[in-house]
Motif scaffolding. Structure first.
Motif, PDB file in Angstrom:
ATOM      1  N   SER A  50      -6.117  62.425  47.721  1.00 33.33           N
ATOM      2  CA  SER A  50      -5.312  61.623  48.649  1.00 33.33           C
ATOM      3  C   SER A  50      -4.341  60.775  47.825  1.00 33.33           C
ATOM      4  O   SER A  50      -4.770  60.013  46.969  1.00 33.33           O
ATOM      5  N   LEU A  51      -3.051  60.890  48.105  1.00 36.36           N
ATOM      6  CA  LEU A  51      -2.042  60.074  47.453  1.00 36.36           C
ATOM      7  C   LEU A  51      -0.768  60.110  48.268  1.00 36.36           C
ATOM      8  O   LEU A  51      -0.697  60.959  49.151  1.00 36.36           O
ATOM      9  N   PRO A  52       0.183  59.269  48.074  1.00 40.98           N
ATOM     10  CA  PRO A  52       0.293  58.037  47.299  1.00 40.98           C
ATOM     11  C   PRO A  52       0.145  56.870  48.275  1.00 40.98           C
ATOM     12  O   PRO A  52       1.118  56.356  48.802  1.00 40.98           O
ATOM     13  N   ILE A  74       3.934  65.289  40.169  1.00 40.76           N
ATOM     14  CA  ILE A  74       2.466  65.305  40.216  1.00 40.76           C
ATOM     15  C   ILE A  74       1.975  66.211  41.353  1.00 40.76           C
ATOM     16  O   ILE A  74       0.987  66.939  41.199  1.00 40.76           O
ATOM     17  N   ILE A  75       2.703  66.228  42.466  1.00 36.54           N
ATOM     18  CA  ILE A  75       2.274  67.116  43.566  1.00 36.54           C
ATOM     19  C   ILE A  75       2.350  68.577  43.112  1.00 36.54           C
ATOM     20  O   ILE A  75       1.441  69.370  43.349  1.00 36.54           O
ATOM     21  N   GLY A  82      -4.202  74.382  42.038  1.00 38.08           N
ATOM     22  CA  GLY A  82      -4.995  74.732  43.219  1.00 38.08           C
ATOM     23  C   GLY A  82      -5.558  73.527  43.951  1.00 38.08           C
ATOM     24  O   GLY A  82      -6.498  73.659  44.737  1.00 38.08           O
ATOM     25  N   ILE A  83      -4.994  72.344  43.701  1.00 36.00           N
ATOM     26  CA  ILE A  83      -5.515  71.133  44.354  1.00 36.00           C
ATOM     27  C   ILE A  83      -4.568  70.726  45.490  1.00 36.00           C
ATOM     28  O   ILE A  83      -3.375  70.468  45.253  1.00 36.00           O
ATOM     29  N   HIS A 148       5.996  71.558  51.642  1.00 30.24           N
ATOM     30  CA  HIS A 148       5.255  71.840  50.399  1.00 30.24           C
ATOM     31  C   HIS A 148       3.965  72.594  50.721  1.00 30.24           C
ATOM     32  O   HIS A 148       3.184  72.160  51.568  1.00 30.24           O
ATOM     33  N   PRO A 149       3.714  73.718  50.038  1.00 31.25           N
ATOM     34  CA  PRO A 149       2.522  74.499  50.376  1.00 31.25           C
ATOM     35  C   PRO A 149       1.219  73.762  50.082  1.00 31.25           C
ATOM     36  O   PRO A 149       0.168  74.101  50.631  1.00 31.25           O
TER      37      PRO A 149
END
Ligand code: GAL
Length: 693
Positions: A50-52, A74-75, A82-83, A148-149
């Motif tokens: 979970s971010l930001p 970072i995304i 794979g996160i 974003h996938p």
């Protein structure tokens, strides 16, 4: 308000596994550390972060000037590994420039003091400026990352109401007036609802109505109750503003906001109705050896909020928190049993606050998956083992918890019986009463779902109402229909007292429940502090610690328990009105834990449900099931090994071992036995011999 409604199809979280991970704050760390983070996340089986959540100032350092670069990077790095991302809209807290430009958006306390910048959630939920900016930021995030996938779901704000659940500022007063106008139409309606002839409270202009700031004496209780309702609604509106934006830009992405278990200030039935998936933050206190009992009720609420659907444990602590006076760490093994307890109760996730322990700031002493010693820390060893183990539980994902007992959770009664300053006794508190009744049912081996006061009750054999101070006819009708269908109902003290405007029902309590229960309350009879009384019940003596009532019962009502001491000696205390195959019980006293056991044992057995003879709060058994298979979680919350007698054979998903009639569980041990779906919910009998630890 527009947006998703309970009757619309829900969006699914885009993650095809039980979620495992935590809050991630990469903006507190160098890029070099990010690479280490991702390596270790992979090693631990992390599949979602979970971010930001608190990063608005880092994303928009000046009004209208965005810096997306670091978040883009970072995304992408996470998704390449794979996160998936539980992407926050970053609106949990305002940047300082926004508050400086608009000091009027800061919240005020009940003494009329403006709260300062320097912590988080420094906003008034009603502030138009805040609402406008929140919508703008949510849109910017959705437009930037909507395609974003790696985007698994939207995480809106963070724990609404954690710090700012009520605001007494002039803007809130204006909003409160609009809310009241909508509710009551005109001033006559409001004056009538608030019973203003008491203590000369009549209003002649809407402008005269303020938020209920501190006054010379007790404030009008209906005003206080309406302020509770309004404040919950004000935050709900704020939530809906973001939902609307996200729906428009990313119609297929699930939205959530993380709840705080059984949180007094927000009516989570309303919040859950507008989101796609329920998520919860759970922090049972490691200093309390029975905190798992309270957790079981919290989780019974979480799964009930969306009609039994799986929910997600979005935050928990790997060991100690840092916001208690004394923050006791979790003993080895406790992270595992507590996390798997949440899964047992319907969570399809185990997530933590937070991934990497902070080096500075308010939460640097809060444990994390990766402690200050990095991969050498115990919390990393234990959470990593848990993450890998979770992969063995894939079969339970999407399954539902089996429960035949519902416990009525009603925010109106919670607020009404706790906001008012003039009550028969401050010792009867809604939450305490609900927790006490749940604890007894838990002790007898029953998993309990929360349920609304107006139902539906059809999936239950037993419904308990620990307290329904505010009762309306629709509640009474729904409960009566449940009993007529053969259900067994137990209603607790100080129920059916007032209507939704806090006017005492004609004839007194239990108001609309009078016919169903077949009793009348002549007088509430709270006990003085330190005094206790007794009830004679089926050959046992039950202890009454603080509340009793003078009640009179109709002729067709069975008196099951009688006051055995004090002024009420000889009068009925516990009654049961048989209705066909069903029954309607009234318990007029607060009864201590040991006393509730024989009483609920009788109710459960009358309803054909099992109830343990030997009580062991450490042993919990909960079953999730699909159409063909029961997945029964056997949890030992205690430090000593235990053994249980199994109802039948099963394979442990965690070890692959087959167990037939006896299961031994180590300290904090867990087994998840798969077996063909049984007609009745599997239960287990704890074997009452604890071996030495
Ligand atoms: C939650 C909050 C997190 C973190 C955590 C610490 O209430 O959402 O941001 O502060 O508590 O326990």
């Amino acid at each position: 308000m527009s947006g998703p409604r309970a009757d619309q199809p829900l969006r699914r979280v885009r993650l095809d596994a039980l979620a495992f991970g935590g809050d991630y704050n990469p903006d507190q760390w160098s890029e070099e550390t990010w690479h280490e983070d991702i390596r270790l996340m992979r090693e631990a089986g992390v599949n979602m972060v979970s971010l930001p959540i608190f990063s608005w100032p880092q994303l928009e350092p000046e009004p209208g000037v965005y810096d997306w670069a670091w978040l883009d990077r970072i995304i992408d790095l996470l998704w390449d590994a794979g996160i998936a991302i539980d992407l926050a809209t970053a609106t949990a807290t305002p940047p300082s420039w926004l508050l400086r430009a608009h000091p009027e958006m800061a919240p005020w306390d009940a003494d009329g003091h403006r709260l300062e910048f320097g912590s988080r959630q420094t906003y008034c939920p009603s502030s138009p400026i805040w609402r406008e900016n929140v919508a703008r930021m949510a849109r910017a995030m959705a437009e930037r990352y909507g395609e974003h996938p790696g985007l698994a779901m939207w995480h809106i704000s963070n724990e609404y109401g954690d710090h700012t659940s009520r605001c007494w500022c002039p803007e809130s007063a204006r909003h409160f007036r609009r809310w009241l106008q909508e509710r009551y139409g005109d001033l006559d309606g409001l004056n009538e609802a608030w019973g203003v002839n008491v203590w000369g409270q009549r209003y002649t202009s809407w402008e005269h109505i303020e938020t209920p700031k501190r006054a010379p004496g007790p404030v009008n209780p209906t005003k206080l109750l309406d302020f509770e309702r309004f404040s919950s609604d004000a935050l709900l509106e704020l939530f809906q503003i973001e939902i609307d934006v996200l729906r428009e830009v990313t119609p297929d992405i699930a939205v959530t906001t993380n709840f705080m278990s059984m949180f007094r200030d927000l009516d989570y039935w309303d919040f859950a109705a507008v989101e796609d998936v329920v998520t919860d933050d759970a922090y049972p206190d490691p200093a309390d050896p029975t905190s798992h009992v309270g957790a079981a009720l919290n989780y019974g609420l979480m799964r009930a909020l969306k009609d039994g659907q799986p929910w997600l444990l979005l935050e928990s602590s790997a060991s100690a928190t840092s916001w208690r006076d004394v923050n006791v760490p979790k003993a080895p093994g406790k992270i595992r049993v507590e996390s798997l307890q949440a899964v047992a109760h319907g969570s399809d996730a185990v997530m933590f606050f937070q991934w990497r322990q902070a080096k500075y700031g308010q939460e640097k002493f809060h444990s994390s998956m990766l402690g200050h010693r990095g991969e050498r820390s115990r919390s990393f060893r234990e959470t990593k083992a848990l993450g890998l183990e979770l992969q063995k539980l894939e079969a339970v994902r999407g399954t539902r918890v089996r429960s035949r007992v519902g416990l009525v959770v009603d925010w109106d009664s919670w607020w009404g019986s706790s906001a008012a300053e003039s009550l028969p006794s401050q010792r009867l508190q809604w939450a305490q009463q609900a927790r006490a009744w749940h604890r007894a049912l838990y002790a007898l081996g029953q998993p309990v779902d929360a349920v609304r006061a107006a139902g539906p009750f059809d999936r239950y054999d037993v419904v308990v109402v620990p307290n329904l101070y505010i009762a309306e006819q629709e509640h009474a009708d729904a409960l009566a229909a449940f009993v007529e269908r053969g259900g067994h109902l137990v209603v607790g003290p100080f129920s059916g007292v007032v209507d939704a405007t806090e006017k005492v029902h004609d004839g007194g309590a239990p108001g609309p429940l009078r016919t169903l229960l077949g009793i009348e309350v002549d007088e509430q009879w709270p006990l003085a502090d330190g005094e206790t009384e007794q009830i004679a019940y089926a050959g046992e003596t039950l202890t009454v610690p603080s509340w009793s009532e003078w009640i009179e019962a109709d002729d067709d009502v069975q008196v099951r328990g009688t006051y055995a001491s004090g002024e009420l000696a000889g009068l009925p205390a516990v009654t049961c009105r048989p209705v066909g195959r069903g029954s309607a019980w009234y318990v007029s006293a607060m009864i201590d834990h040991d006393g509730m056991l024989p009483l609920f044992r009788d109710v459960l057995r009358t309803a054909g449900l099992p109830a343990r003879d030997h009580v062991d709060l450490d042993v919990e058994v909960v079953t999730r099931a699909d159409d063909t298979t029961d997945y029964t979680f056997y949890l030992n919350h205690g430090r000593a090994p235990v053994a249980v007698e199994l109802p039948g054979p099963g394979f442990d998903l965690l070890t692959g071992a087959r167990h037939s009639d006896r299961l031994d569980l180590d300290r904090y041990g867990v087994a998840v036995l798969a077996s063909p779906r049984a007609d009745t919910i599997p239960t287990a009998t704890p074997i009452p011999v604890k071996e030495d630890a």
